[in-house]
Design a protein around this motif. Structure first.
Motif, PDB file in Angstrom:
ATOM      1  N   GLY A  10       0.766  -1.161   0.113  1.00  0.00           N
ATOM      2  CA  GLY A  10      -0.012  -0.097  -0.058  1.00  0.00           C
ATOM      3  C   GLY A  10       0.746   1.353  -0.036  1.00  0.00           C
ATOM      4  N   GLY A  12       2.470   2.648  -2.248  1.00  0.00           N
ATOM      5  CA  GLY A  12       2.529   3.081  -3.645  1.00  0.00           C
ATOM      6  C   GLY A  12       3.626   2.584  -4.589  1.00  0.00           C
ATOM      7  N   LYS A  13       4.099   1.489  -4.574  1.00  0.00           N
ATOM      8  CA  LYS A  13       5.146   0.674  -5.584  1.00  0.00           C
ATOM      9  C   LYS A  13       4.263   0.647  -6.928  1.00  0.00           C
ATOM     10  CE  LYS A  13       5.453  -3.151  -3.125  1.00  0.00           C
ATOM     11  NZ  LYS A  13       4.374  -2.788  -2.032  1.00  0.00           N
ATOM     12  N   GLY A  14       3.182   0.065  -6.845  1.00  0.00           N
ATOM     13  CA  GLY A  14       2.526   0.064  -8.208  1.00  0.00           C
ATOM     14  C   GLY A  14       2.318   1.319  -8.921  1.00  0.00           C
ATOM     15  N   THR A  15       1.938   2.321  -8.207  1.00  0.00           N
ATOM     16  CA  THR A  15       1.233   3.693  -8.655  1.00  0.00           C
ATOM     17  C   THR A  15       2.902   4.298  -8.933  1.00  0.00           C
ATOM     18  OG1 THR A  15      -0.178   3.771  -6.915  1.00  0.00           O
ATOM     19  CG2 THR A  15       0.644   6.120  -7.820  1.00  0.00           C
ATOM     20  N   THR A  31       5.209  -8.899  -9.520  1.00  0.00           N
ATOM     21  CA  THR A  31       4.761 -10.323  -9.392  1.00  0.00           C
ATOM     22  C   THR A  31       3.383 -10.379  -8.789  1.00  0.00           C
ATOM     23  OG1 THR A  31       5.975  -9.771  -7.316  1.00  0.00           O
ATOM     24  CG2 THR A  31       7.073 -11.437  -8.755  1.00  0.00           C
ATOM     25  N   ARG A  36      -2.163 -12.247 -10.139  1.00  0.00           N
ATOM     26  CA  ARG A  36      -3.379 -12.225 -10.141  1.00  0.00           C
ATOM     27  C   ARG A  36      -4.086 -12.414 -11.650  1.00  0.00           C
ATOM     28  NH1 ARG A  36      -2.201  -8.325  -6.374  1.00  0.00           N
ATOM     29  NH2 ARG A  36      -1.487  -6.715  -7.870  1.00  0.00           N
ATOM     30  N   LYS A  57      -0.701 -14.245   2.860  1.00  0.00           N
ATOM     31  CA  LYS A  57       0.497 -14.788   3.034  1.00  0.00           C
ATOM     32  C   LYS A  57       1.440 -14.648   1.610  1.00  0.00           C
ATOM     33  CE  LYS A  57      -0.346 -18.269   6.337  1.00  0.00           C
ATOM     34  NZ  LYS A  57      -1.152 -19.368   6.555  1.00  0.00           N
ATOM     35  N   VAL A  59       3.356 -15.906  -1.351  1.00  0.00           N
ATOM     36  CA  VAL A  59       3.512 -17.151  -2.288  1.00  0.00           C
ATOM     37  C   VAL A  59       4.912 -17.894  -2.195  1.00  0.00           C
ATOM     38  CG1 VAL A  59       3.473 -17.939  -4.777  1.00  0.00           C
ATOM     39  CG2 VAL A  59       1.741 -16.166  -3.817  1.00  0.00           C
ATOM     40  N   GLY A  85       7.212  -5.233  -6.292  1.00  0.00           N
ATOM     41  CA  GLY A  85       6.888  -6.375  -5.394  1.00  0.00           C
ATOM     42  C   GLY A  85       7.967  -7.654  -5.329  1.00  0.00           C
ATOM     43  N   ARG A  88      10.963 -10.031  -2.347  1.00  0.00           N
ATOM     44  CA  ARG A  88      10.390  -9.765  -1.069  1.00  0.00           C
ATOM     45  C   ARG A  88      10.776 -10.747   0.135  1.00  0.00           C
ATOM     46  NH1 ARG A  88       4.950  -8.246  -3.231  1.00  0.00           N
ATOM     47  NH2 ARG A  88       3.495  -7.648  -1.633  1.00  0.00           N
ATOM     48  N   GLN A  92      14.802 -14.804  -2.099  1.00  0.00           N
ATOM     49  CA  GLN A  92      14.236 -14.142  -3.473  1.00  0.00           C
ATOM     50  C   GLN A  92      15.600 -13.344  -3.997  1.00  0.00           C
ATOM     51  OE1 GLN A  92      10.436 -12.600  -3.748  1.00  0.00           O
ATOM     52  NE2 GLN A  92       9.541 -14.308  -2.862  1.00  0.00           N
ATOM     53  N   ARG A 122      -8.568   1.515  -1.744  1.00  0.00           N
ATOM     54  CA  ARG A 122      -8.159   1.283  -2.965  1.00  0.00           C
ATOM     55  C   ARG A 122      -9.165   0.461  -3.892  1.00  0.00           C
ATOM     56  NH1 ARG A 122      -2.477  -1.983  -4.277  1.00  0.00           N
ATOM     57  NH2 ARG A 122      -3.512  -3.322  -2.644  1.00  0.00           N
ATOM     58  N   ARG A 166      -0.953  -9.177   6.008  1.00  0.00           N
ATOM     59  CA  ARG A 166       0.174  -8.866   4.989  1.00  0.00           C
ATOM     60  C   ARG A 166       1.038  -8.018   5.701  1.00  0.00           C
ATOM     61  NH1 ARG A 166      -3.545  -6.126   0.748  1.00  0.00           N
ATOM     62  NH2 ARG A 166      -1.649  -5.425  -0.458  1.00  0.00           N
ATOM     63  N   ALA A 194       4.180  11.282   0.873  1.00  0.00           N
ATOM     64  CA  ALA A 194       3.893  12.587   0.260  1.00  0.00           C
ATOM     65  C   ALA A 194       3.061  12.117  -0.872  1.00  0.00           C
ATOM     66  CB  ALA A 194       5.331  13.154  -0.472  1.00  0.00           C
TER      67      ALA A 194
HETATM   68  P1  AP5 Z   1      -0.313   1.014  -4.605  1.00  0.00           P
HETATM   69  O1  AP5 Z   1       0.356   1.831  -5.539  1.00  0.00           O
HETATM   70  O2  AP5 Z   1      -1.272  -0.137  -5.252  1.00  0.00           O
HETATM   71  O3  AP5 Z   1       0.474   0.463  -3.540  1.00  0.00           O
HETATM   72  P2  AP5 Z   1       1.404  -0.883  -3.495  1.00  0.00           P
HETATM   73  O4  AP5 Z   1       2.554  -0.570  -2.687  1.00  0.00           O
HETATM   74  O5  AP5 Z   1       1.697  -1.333  -4.744  1.00  0.00           O
HETATM   75  O6  AP5 Z   1       0.663  -1.778  -2.754  1.00  0.00           O
HETATM   76  P3  AP5 Z   1      -0.005  -3.430  -2.986  1.00  0.00           P
HETATM   77  O7  AP5 Z   1      -1.194  -3.682  -2.164  1.00  0.00           O
HETATM   78  O8  AP5 Z   1      -0.051  -3.774  -4.662  1.00  0.00           O
HETATM   79  O9  AP5 Z   1       1.439  -4.085  -2.656  1.00  0.00           O
HETATM   80  P4  AP5 Z   1       1.672  -5.664  -2.026  1.00  0.00           P
HETATM   81  O10 AP5 Z   1       3.023  -5.329  -2.177  1.00  0.00           O
HETATM   82  O11 AP5 Z   1       0.921  -5.783  -0.688  1.00  0.00           O
HETATM   83  O12 AP5 Z   1       0.923  -6.412  -3.124  1.00  0.00           O
HETATM   84  P5  AP5 Z   1       1.130  -7.191  -4.461  1.00  0.00           P
HETATM   85  O13 AP5 Z   1       0.237  -6.839  -5.546  1.00  0.00           O
HETATM   86  O14 AP5 Z   1       2.782  -6.947  -5.095  1.00  0.00           O
HETATM   87  O15 AP5 Z   1      -1.265   2.081  -3.869  1.00  0.00           O
HETATM   88  C1  AP5 Z   1      -2.293   1.694  -2.839  1.00  0.00           C
HETATM   89  C2  AP5 Z   1      -3.270   2.783  -2.902  1.00  0.00           C
HETATM   90  O16 AP5 Z   1      -2.706   3.860  -2.387  1.00  0.00           O
HETATM   91  C3  AP5 Z   1      -3.993   2.882  -4.094  1.00  0.00           C
HETATM   92  O17 AP5 Z   1      -5.364   3.305  -4.122  1.00  0.00           O
HETATM   93  C4  AP5 Z   1      -3.488   4.195  -4.729  1.00  0.00           C
HETATM   94  O18 AP5 Z   1      -4.102   4.981  -5.593  1.00  0.00           O
HETATM   95  C5  AP5 Z   1      -3.108   5.019  -3.319  1.00  0.00           C
HETATM   96  N1  AP5 Z   1      -1.808   5.802  -3.238  1.00  0.00           N
HETATM   97  C6  AP5 Z   1      -0.555   5.468  -3.811  1.00  0.00           C
HETATM   98  N2  AP5 Z   1       0.233   6.216  -3.860  1.00  0.00           N
HETATM   99  C7  AP5 Z   1      -0.325   7.573  -3.073  1.00  0.00           C
HETATM  100  C8  AP5 Z   1       0.103   8.737  -2.453  1.00  0.00           C
HETATM  101  N3  AP5 Z   1       1.366   9.040  -2.459  1.00  0.00           N
HETATM  102  N4  AP5 Z   1      -0.921   9.210  -1.911  1.00  0.00           N
HETATM  103  C9  AP5 Z   1      -2.123   8.830  -1.659  1.00  0.00           C
HETATM  104  N5  AP5 Z   1      -2.654   7.799  -2.197  1.00  0.00           N
HETATM  105  C10 AP5 Z   1      -1.625   6.870  -2.749  1.00  0.00           C
HETATM  106  O19 AP5 Z   1       1.214  -8.457  -3.974  1.00  0.00           O
HETATM  107  C11 AP5 Z   1      -0.199  -9.265  -3.641  1.00  0.00           C
HETATM  108  C12 AP5 Z   1       0.235 -10.599  -3.227  1.00  0.00           C
HETATM  109  O20 AP5 Z   1       0.715 -11.374  -4.100  1.00  0.00           O
HETATM  110  C13 AP5 Z   1       0.993 -10.780  -1.924  1.00  0.00           C
HETATM  111  O21 AP5 Z   1       0.320 -10.424  -0.843  1.00  0.00           O
HETATM  112  C14 AP5 Z   1       1.668 -12.043  -1.845  1.00  0.00           C
HETATM  113  O22 AP5 Z   1       0.848 -13.029  -1.652  1.00  0.00           O
HETATM  114  C15 AP5 Z   1       1.785 -12.377  -3.429  1.00  0.00           C
HETATM  115  N6  AP5 Z   1       3.138 -12.006  -4.059  1.00  0.00           N
HETATM  116  C16 AP5 Z   1       3.198 -10.861  -4.649  1.00  0.00           C
HETATM  117  N7  AP5 Z   1       4.517 -10.910  -5.096  1.00  0.00           N
HETATM  118  C17 AP5 Z   1       5.389 -11.720  -4.080  1.00  0.00           C
HETATM  119  C18 AP5 Z   1       6.580 -12.081  -4.119  1.00  0.00           C
HETATM  120  N8  AP5 Z   1       7.703 -11.473  -4.515  1.00  0.00           N
HETATM  121  N9  AP5 Z   1       6.744 -12.976  -3.283  1.00  0.00           N
HETATM  122  C19 AP5 Z   1       5.679 -13.597  -2.794  1.00  0.00           C
HETATM  123  N10 AP5 Z   1       4.234 -13.417  -2.821  1.00  0.00           N
HETATM  124  C20 AP5 Z   1       4.274 -12.447  -3.727  1.00  0.00           C
END
Ligand code: AP5
Length: 210
Positions: A10, A12-15, A31, A36, A57, A59, A85, A88, A92, A122, A166, A194
């Motif tokens: 959360g 903001g990595k994806g953003t 990833t 997904r 959890k 993967v 992502g 992690r 890895q 989100r 998470r 920020a």
């Molecule tokens: P967003 O940019 O989506 O944040 P993020 O850091 O990308 O959050 P994620 O939840 O996608 O990260 P994650 O690492 O948990 O999930 P992932 O998909 O990689 O922003 C979040 C929200 O905030 C949005 O609404 C956005 O608009 C807002 N926002 C952003 N920046 C902002 C700002 N500056 N100000 C205000 N609002 C802002 O992984 C999901 C699952 O997949 C994991 O739990 C795990 O089970 C699996 N997985 C993925 N990768 C691995 C790996 N390498 N190893 C093992 N399992 C894995």
């Protein structure tokens, strides 16, 4: 440019990875997005990953390392890539080291209260995957994507109980990577709290001034 975006769920990595991908024309490799898509297509890999993701959890390492190995071999990664992502866990990170050198590791820092607010609010388009936030970046029409008219959905793992899990997984398995990359003197920190524009500006500054 070969770059890792590190940070809690959360932050903001994806953003930021989306903005950087457009700006520097190198692929964002998430990833989470790849897993997904596998779940949506009900592939064997997707079926394996689904329960882990829904439970908050990680993967298993061998699954995601395999995904990254394949993806980084593609020709569009020759000029560089943005890892969102991955890695992690320490195994890895060690595996990545044997695949390719990395130029930048950017750590986006956040705090728990804000991460929960961002994740709970989100919403993602079910068709084009554009991301919104119910308060910070709401769509013009509730639950409808501005870009393609698709339905906006809440990720299954963005509910409070799973978010807590998470965050615990992050503390336990991913946080040690900060020290790992610090020791290699490749870690650079950016305040993820920020505004999106401000974070992006600071991130660009870090990668341009190395
Ligand atoms: P967003 O940019 O989506 O944040 P993020 O850091 O990308 O959050 P994620 O939840 O996608 O990260 P994650 O690492 O948990 O999930 P992932 O998909 O990689 O922003 C979040 C929200 O905030 C949005 O609404 C956005 O608009 C807002 N926002 C952003 N920046 C902002 C700002 N500056 N100000 C205000 N609002 C802002 O992984 C999901 C699952 O997949 C994991 O739990 C795990 O089970 C699996 N997985 C993925 N990768 C691995 C790996 N390498 N190893 C093992 N399992 C894995």
């Amino acid at each position: 440019m070969k770059l890792i975006l590190l940070g809690p769920p959360g932050v903001g990595k994806g953003t930021q990875a989306n903005l950087l991908e457009k700006k520097v024309q190198i692929p964002k490799i998430s990833t989470g997005d790849i897993l997904r898509r596998e779940i949506q297509s009900q592939s064997a890999l997707g079926q394996k990953a689904q329960q882990f993701i829904n439970d908050g959890k990680l993967v298993p390492d061998e699954v995601v390392i395999g995904i990254i190995k394949n993806r980084l071999q593609k020709s569009d990664c020759r000029a560089g890539f943005i890892l969102d992502g991955f890695p992690r866990t320490l195994p890895q990170a060690e595996a990545l080291k044997t695949i390719t050198p990395i130029d930048h590791v950017i750590y986006l820092k956040g705090n728990e209260e804000e991460l929960i607010r961002r994740l709970e609010g989100r919403r993602t388009c079910s068709q084009c995957a554009k991301m919104y936030h119910v308060t910070f970046t709401p769509p013009k029409k509730e639950s409808v994507c501005d870009e393609c008219g698709g339905d906006l959905i809440q990720r299954k793992d963005d509910h409070r109980e799973t978010i807590s899990k998470r965050l615990q997984e992050y503390d336990r398995l991913t946080k040690p990577l900060l020290e790992y990359y610090q020791k290699q003197e490749s870690l650079r920190e950016v305040d993820g709290l920020a505004s999106v524009e401000e974070v992006f500006k600071n991130l660009l500054m870090k990668v341009e001034t190395k």
